[in-house]
Structures are given as C-alpha cells and as structure tokens.
Design a protein around this motif. Structure first.
Motif, short mmCIF file in Angstrom:
data_model
loop_
_atom_site.label_atom_id
_atom_site.label_comp_id
_atom_site.label_asym_id
_atom_site.label_seq_id
_atom_site.Cartn_x
_atom_site.Cartn_y
_atom_site.Cartn_z
N GLY A 6 -20.25 89.41 79.94
CA GLY A 6 -18.82 89.35 79.63
C GLY A 6 -18.06 90.46 80.31
N VAL A 162 -16.72 97.21 72.43
CA VAL A 162 -15.62 96.40 72.96
C VAL A 162 -14.37 97.25 73.13
N LEU A 479 -9.59 85.70 71.38
CA LEU A 479 -11.05 85.79 71.50
C LEU A 479 -11.59 86.94 70.66
N TYR A 480 -10.85 88.05 70.63
CA TYR A 480 -11.30 89.22 69.88
C TYR A 480 -11.38 88.89 68.39
N ILE A 482 -11.48 85.97 66.84
CA ILE A 482 -12.49 84.94 66.55
C ILE A 482 -13.89 85.55 66.59
N GLY A 483 -14.15 86.33 67.63
CA GLY A 483 -15.45 86.97 67.75
C GLY A 483 -15.71 87.98 66.65
N ALA A 484 -14.69 88.76 66.28
CA ALA A 484 -14.86 89.78 65.25
C ALA A 484 -15.23 89.16 63.90
N ARG A 486 -16.71 86.33 63.35
CA ARG A 486 -18.06 85.78 63.41
C ARG A 486 -19.12 86.88 63.38
N VAL A 487 -18.88 87.96 64.14
CA VAL A 487 -19.86 89.05 64.18
C VAL A 487 -20.00 89.72 62.83
#
Length: 502
Positions: A6, A162, A479-480, A482-484, A486-487
């Motif tokens: 990424g 990140v 994206l941040y 959504i990813g945060a 999920r993580v």
C-alpha cells in the motif's frame, strides 16, 4: 506485506518523476558516474554553476554530499537503462515525463507545462525518485515493526504506522529525490535491531552498526544519533563489552569506508569537500556556525520551515510522551536526548532551513522517533476501550493526512523559484534575513497549491490542484475510516507482548 505494498503504490502515485533539488542532481551525477565509468568524480552540467561540487586533489570535480544514496541508486539506474531501451517513455501509455530541473532549459519547460526536449537523460533520472518510492515504503514497514514491539494491540501499531506513512513529511519526501528517506530508513533499521538485541545474538549489533554507518554515509547528520543508539545497545549489565565491540565493528567498517572515500578525493578522511575552496564557501553559503535563536524558531514554528506546522503529528508524540516515559523510561530519555541534540545542533548552522525543500528538511530523520511515544498511548486507549480518544486520534490522523496530500499535490521546488523570480523582478532580495523561509506572505502552507503540480502520474488529470487535493483527501479519509473500524474490530481482545520494557 499489505502495508508495504500500500505504501509503495501511494508513494509511486505521488512521485515527482524527476530530479528537482540541485543537491539530488549532484547525487544522481555520482550515481551515473559509478554506473557508467566506475568513477567517483562528476562532470556536471552548466546549470549547476558549481554548487554541490568541489575540486579534488587531482583537479577533478567531486560531490560534497554523502555517497550513500548514489551507491544505492546504481542498481536502480542499471535496471532503468535496460527498461529505457524499449522506449516506453515515448509510448504514450503514461503521462509525458516531468523534466528534471537541472538540465538545460528543463526548469523553464516544466513551469511552462512542457515535456523535455531530449527525453533520455530525464528518463534516466527517474532512478532517484523511484529509489525513494521503494525506500519510503520500506521505512513504513520498519516503523511498523518497531511499533509492534512497543504495543500489545496490533491496531495501535498499525494506526501510528499509517499516521507516520501518510500523515507526516515522510510521504511527500518519498516522492522527491532527497537523501533523507534513505538515511531515515537506515536509522530506523538500526533502531529496530537495537530494540531486539536482548533476544537476539550479539552479532545483531554488527548489523545495527552497519545500518547506522550507512545512514551517516548517506546524510552526515545521522552521526548525531550515535551516542544515543550506543547507549541503547549497551543498556543492561550482561555482555556489555561484547555488545560494544560488535556495534563498533559494524559502525567502524562504514566510517572507515567513508573516510577512505574522502581521502581518495580530497586527501583527508575528514574533508567532505565543503571547505576545500574558500571561494565556493562564500559563494554558496555552505553551513557556518551561528547563534541558534533564529534556527530554533525557524525549525519549530516558522511559516516556511516549522516542524509543528508542516508535520503536526509530532505534537501528538509530545502529548503522549508522559505515558511513554512511564512505560519505557530508558527509551524515553534516549529519544528525548537525541531530539534535543539534533534540534539545537541544526539550529546553530546557517543552513538550518535546508534550502529549497518542503518544511524542515534537516529534521525529517527525527520525525519517526517523535511519533514512537504515540504507540503505548494509543495501546492504552484501545485497552481501555476509550471510544472518544480513538475517535479523536482518527480525526486528527485524517487531518494530518489531508495536509500531506496538499504537500504531495503541490511542488515546492518550482514554487520557491517562482517566489525568488517574482521578488527579484521588483529588486527585492527575498533571501535577506531568510525572509523566503520565515515570512507568511510567501509560505507554502498558504500558496503551494497555486503553483505547479508535483506528481508525475497525476500531471495530466483535467482538474486544478485544489480539486485534486479534495478528491484525494476524501478518498483516503473514506478508506482510513473503513479500515480503522475493521482493524479495531478484528484486533479486539488480541494482544502481543511488548518487546521492550523500562
């Protein structure tokens, strides 16, 4: 691997695709000499007018900058030359090449939005920014390894990584051709090896010494980390002398090579070329000792070079430092000492500003170490389930990313040239009292997006810089978040033991 890939893709997306700073042109010329002639001297171009090179003891011209990036760039240049035989840069599949600024008529054509006249030398100079694309991604990966050793929750390590990779100057610097990304990577490698030396063979310190020595050979100011990294290596009572011997052996090999390099060129292991010709020192103002007051303000809060303004993520590191100090007292003291020494030393140099560059170039190597304290703080907030603190961290991170997107979309080198030319036409010396780096009326923080576009691969998009900044920021923010989410969900309840205590 996903984190590395990424970072690699995002670095490639914003790379300038050319050599903008004159320092990097000199670095590339040495790389070209090594790849073509196996020689250490450079031939130079008329556009240089002598900056960054000095006559050696044999009368030939040699670079005054560290050779580390030039040597690292040789494999990339050889690979690129093989690819260039296909003529890919004339295929029309990619945007026209961005001109590197220090070839004849190149800067003028770039500011006019025109491609280079002779494409071959510009295509070869892609080697240097492409090297930084790779080096920047590796730096993000090594930072994540360090963060993982200092956190129990994987989300804490990932979140701060990140923030480092996209929310600090590490990202826009991965798009240019300066030596800071490589020097920073090597310092991070040395630091990561030192963190795990207690659980590894003492020979690990040999590799740490080699990495730190490589950083010094890339950017000489990396030597400021040596006493603090040595203290980290020698902590504890067991095998102290053996540890010191391994670290010194690795560091000594690289310093001996660097001293030999200087001796071959200038007849002294200590001479880098900056002081062999007093006329060049006067003409180009190579760094001299000065009172630190202007530099301290300039490096922290000034309109053109303030660290807290160009990389405000480090403010979170200062906020989180008490938590870091309670958990890792030795590391906290070591990093604080390294930060203060670097800040004060650079402030005592007349070239503290780093010339035409984005923000405080001379402090870029310090940024990842100022973010490390955020890791245990965020780790605690995850353990406590503090939703408010996590939302504040995520919001702050996105704001930092938005700022760095603007720095990536704009192009600071041609911006400073435009400022210089504008004031020179009015008979004003904008360099007097460092006004070009201190005054808000010419600050890139306000006006960078009104200049030329930086990224080569985004150069032909039919939108203005402000629109491109908004679109990129919105996409990365989405994206941040959504990813945060999920993580954090996946890592809920997951933990790993911290790698360093005390």
């Amino acid at each position: 691997m996903a984190l590395f890939l990424g970072a690699l893709v995002l670095n490639l997306l914003i790379t300038y695709g050319g050599v903008r700073p004159v320092d990097s042109e000199v670095v590339f010329e040495l790389c070209e000499s090594l790849a073509t002639r196996g020689a250490l001297d450079v031939e130079g171009t008329p556009v240089w007018k002598g900056f960054g090179i000095a006559p050696g003891k044999d009368g030939r011209l040699y670079p005054i900058f560290g050779p580390g990036e030039s040597f690292a760039c040789v494999p990339m240049l050889v690979l690129l030359r093989g690819l260039n035989r296909t003529g890919w840069y004339e295929s029309g599949l990619l945007p026209p090449l961005h001109p590197s600024h220090y070839l004849p008529e190149a800067h003028e054509r770039f500011t006019a939005g025109l491609p280079p006249l002779d494409l071959v030398p510009h295509a070869e100079r892609l080697a240097l920014p492409l090297l930084n694309v790779l080096v920047g991604a590796l730096g993000v990966l090594v930072f994540w390894r360090i963060a993982s050793r200092l956190s129990r929750h994987p989300a804490a390590a990932l979140g701060v990584t990140v923030l480092y990779g996209l929310g600090t100057l590490a990202w826009p610097y991965a798009g240019d051709a300066f030596s800071e990304p490589l020097a920073t990577l090597l310092c991070l490698v040395a630091f990561e090896l030192l963190l795990r030396v207690d659980a590894s063979p003492p020979a690990t310190l040999l590799w740490a010494g080699l990495a730190l020595g490589g950083a010094i050979a890339t950017h000489v100011t990396a030597v400021l980390f040596v006493p603090f990294f040595a203290a980290l290596a020698l902590r504890g009572a067991e095998h102290r002398w053996r540890k010191g011997a391994f670290l010194l052996a690795g560091l000594g090999v690289m310093l001996l090579a660097l001293g030999s390099y200087n001796f071959v060129r200038f007849g002294s292991p200590w001479e880098t070329g900056r002081h062999v010709d007093p006329e060049l020192v006067l003409r180009y103002g190579y760094g001299q000792s000065v009172a630190p007051w202007e530099g301290l303000f300039g490096l922290t809060l000034s309109a053109g070079k303030g660290l807290f303004l160009y990389s405000p993520a480090v403010l979170l590191g200062l906020f989180a430092w008490p938590t870091f100090h309670r958990e890792h007292r030795f590391l906290s003291s070591m990093l604080a000492g390294a930060a203060l020494l670097r800040l004060v030393f650079i402030a005592t140099r007349s070239d503290w500003h780093g010339g035409f560059s984005l923000g405080p170039r001379m402090l870029v190597m310090l940024i990842p170490f100022l973010l490390i304290p955020v890791v245990p703080w965020l780790d605690h907030k995850l353990a406590e389930g503090s939703g408010r603190a996590l939302r504040l961290f995520a919001g702050f991170s996105v704001l930092c990313i938005a700022q760095q997107v603007a720095f990536c979309v704009g192009e600071v080198f041609s911006y400073y040239h435009l400022v210089r030319e504008f004031y020179a036409a009015q008979g004003i010396n904008i360099f007097e009292e460092n006004r070009i780096y201190l005054d808000w009326e010419v600050s890139p923080l306000q006006f960078l997006l009104e200049g030329n576009r930086g990224p080569w691969l985004l150069s032909t998009l039919p939108v203005d810089n402000y629109t491109l900044w908004g679109l990129m920021t919105a996409l990365l923010a989405a994206l941040y978040f959504i990813g945060a989410r999920r993580v954090v969900r996946l890592s809920h309840g997951a933990s790993v033991p911290p790698g360093v205590n005390g």
